[in-house]
Design a protein around this motif. Structure first.
Motif, PDB file in Angstrom:
ATOM      1  N   HIS A 174      47.496  36.747   9.059  1.00 51.26           N
ATOM      2  CA  HIS A 174      48.470  37.502   8.280  1.00 51.26           C
ATOM      3  C   HIS A 174      48.624  36.899   6.883  1.00 51.26           C
ATOM      4  O   HIS A 174      48.644  35.679   6.716  1.00 51.26           O
ATOM      5  CB  HIS A 174      49.813  37.467   9.019  1.00 51.26           C
ATOM      6  CG  HIS A 174      50.916  38.185   8.332  1.00 51.26           C
ATOM      7  ND1 HIS A 174      51.861  37.544   7.560  1.00 51.26           N
ATOM      8  CD2 HIS A 174      51.249  39.500   8.311  1.00 51.26           C
ATOM      9  CE1 HIS A 174      52.722  38.425   7.094  1.00 51.26           C
ATOM     10  NE2 HIS A 174      52.375  39.619   7.532  1.00 51.26           N
ATOM     11  N   ASP A 204      49.058  42.311   5.023  1.00 50.23           N
ATOM     12  CA  ASP A 204      50.404  42.859   4.885  1.00 50.23           C
ATOM     13  C   ASP A 204      50.518  43.412   3.472  1.00 50.23           C
ATOM     14  O   ASP A 204      50.452  42.667   2.490  1.00 50.23           O
ATOM     15  CB  ASP A 204      51.436  41.750   5.120  1.00 50.23           C
ATOM     16  CG  ASP A 204      52.865  42.268   5.118  1.00 50.23           C
ATOM     17  OD1 ASP A 204      53.253  42.917   4.137  1.00 50.23           O
ATOM     18  OD2 ASP A 204      53.589  41.991   6.100  1.00 50.23           O
ATOM     19  N   HIS A 230      49.970  45.322   8.535  1.00 47.65           N
ATOM     20  CA  HIS A 230      51.410  45.542   8.454  1.00 47.65           C
ATOM     21  C   HIS A 230      51.686  46.481   7.282  1.00 47.65           C
ATOM     22  O   HIS A 230      51.377  46.169   6.136  1.00 47.65           O
ATOM     23  CB  HIS A 230      52.136  44.216   8.258  1.00 47.65           C
ATOM     24  CG  HIS A 230      52.181  43.372   9.492  1.00 47.65           C
ATOM     25  ND1 HIS A 230      52.824  42.159   9.552  1.00 47.65           N
ATOM     26  CD2 HIS A 230      51.659  43.571  10.733  1.00 47.65           C
ATOM     27  CE1 HIS A 230      52.715  41.645  10.765  1.00 47.65           C
ATOM     28  NE2 HIS A 230      51.999  42.493  11.498  1.00 47.65           N
ATOM     29  N   GLU A 285      56.322  47.633   9.328  1.00 48.54           N
ATOM     30  CA  GLU A 285      57.028  46.352   9.248  1.00 48.54           C
ATOM     31  C   GLU A 285      58.399  46.564   8.596  1.00 48.54           C
ATOM     32  O   GLU A 285      58.490  46.967   7.435  1.00 48.54           O
ATOM     33  CB  GLU A 285      56.207  45.372   8.424  1.00 48.54           C
ATOM     34  CG  GLU A 285      56.854  44.014   8.234  1.00 48.54           C
ATOM     35  CD  GLU A 285      56.590  43.063   9.382  1.00 48.54           C
ATOM     36  OE1 GLU A 285      57.146  41.952   9.382  1.00 48.54           O
ATOM     37  OE2 GLU A 285      55.810  43.426  10.274  1.00 48.54           O
TER      38      GLU A 285
END
Length: 323
Positions: A174, A204, A230, A285
């Motif tokens: 991530h 993300d 995400h 998210e």
């Protein structure tokens, strides 16, 4: 192909959702009644189109699920009875071994194997983690994210990725703000140093944008290695040097936005995601939504509009075959 929608359990951490005053009270309540915590999370998800969950730090962690239901299999059964399933588990809890200390490799691998075993039994296939945090800019002695550092991280990632693969689980990284996998250059360097058979990416959109990067460009460069992403929005890049300590996540919050209200190019992101191995899941998210139902419904609508735009230009693509 119609993807399933998922969310991180952090969505349900807002004190207002639990009618308490603080995040600490949320954790205490969940510790006292883990089953009650999960029952409410599951019941709330039933009011949305979200059917997948990502476990994270307490109280929505592996330990909490085990306290509530006794086993990974029982947890999976409770979810399945409500049309839900585990998508992934994020190694975000404070008791996870620190990757900065290479001499802890056996402990790091054993910890990951324990989580992978739970995931496999719970029906999940992705173990998500990040790289260690940077230090505050100006700290002496300085800490450099250089080739030597990334090589050490790659060595650990290979060991962990190979270990969890034996459970049928993929290891994905991530792109957390203020971590050593934040800037576009960090991501490119780490991906170049790691074996695509054992190391995957979980970009993300928000955090990449907060670092001044282009989430869509990152996704397009690393398309074959994106196992999950995400979907999160950002107000603007962080243009100051935040203090990197236990408060850094709270410091980042003002730079984050409700999905569809920030700077992320969602049609471009949806197009890039449609080409990835992780195309079958859209993980929305949301950090601590006071009204999770409304927030998740809004988020899924933004994602659906972005995905629908791809249908207008030739249809969603089939995901690439896993390597």
């Amino acid at each position: 192909m119609t993807p399933r929608f998922a969310t991180d359990v952090i969505t349900f951490y807002h004190p207002g959702f639990w009618a308490v005053e603080s995040a600490e009270e949320v954790r205490e309540r969940a510790l006292l009644d883990a089953r009650g915590f999960w029952k409410r999370v599951m019941g709330t998800l039933a009011e949305t189109e979200v059917t997948g969950i990502e476990l994270t730090f307490a109280p929505g962690d592996v330990g909490s699920a085990l306290r509530a239901f006794g086993s990974a299999a029982a947890f999976r059964g409770e979810l399945a009875a409500r049309g839900l399933s585990v998508v992934s588990a994020f190694i975000a809890d404070s008791d996870a071994p620190d990757w900065r200390h290479g001499d802890r490799l056996p402990e790091i691998v054993a910890d990951a194997e324990r989580r992978a075993a739970f995931l496999a039994e719970a029906g999940g296939e992705l173990l998500v983690t990040g790289l260690p945090m940077r230090t505050t800019y100006g700290t002496r002695p300085p800490f450099f994210v250089d080739a030597a550092y990334m090589t050490r991280m790659a060595d650990i990632a290979h060991a962990v990725g190979e270990a969890v693969s034996r459970y049928g689980v993929k290891l994905a990284f991530h792109t957390e703000s203020h971590s050593t996998l934040w800037y576009e250059r960090d991501i490119d360097l780490f991906m170049a140093l790691t074996d695509p058979r054992y190391v995957w990416l979980c970009p993300d959109a928000c955090h990449i944008a907060l670092g001044g990067g282009d989430p869509v460009a990152v996704a397009r460069r690393h398309t074959p290695r994106i196992a999950l992403a995400h979907w999160k929005d950002a107000v603007a890049p962080i243009d100051v040097h935040l203090t990197v300590d236990d408060t850094v996540y709270a410091q980042q919050q003002p730079y984050m936005a409700e999905l569809g209200t920030g700077i992320v190019d969602w049609p471009g992101w949806a197009d890039a995601m449609s080409r990835t191995p992780g195309a079958d899941t859209v993980l929305i998210e949301l950090d601590e939504a006071a009204d999770p139902v409304t927030a998740l419904r809004s988020g899924t609508e933004v994602a659906k509009r972005a995905l629908a735009a791809q249908l207008g230009v030739g249809g969603l693509r089939e995901p690439q075959i896993d390597q």
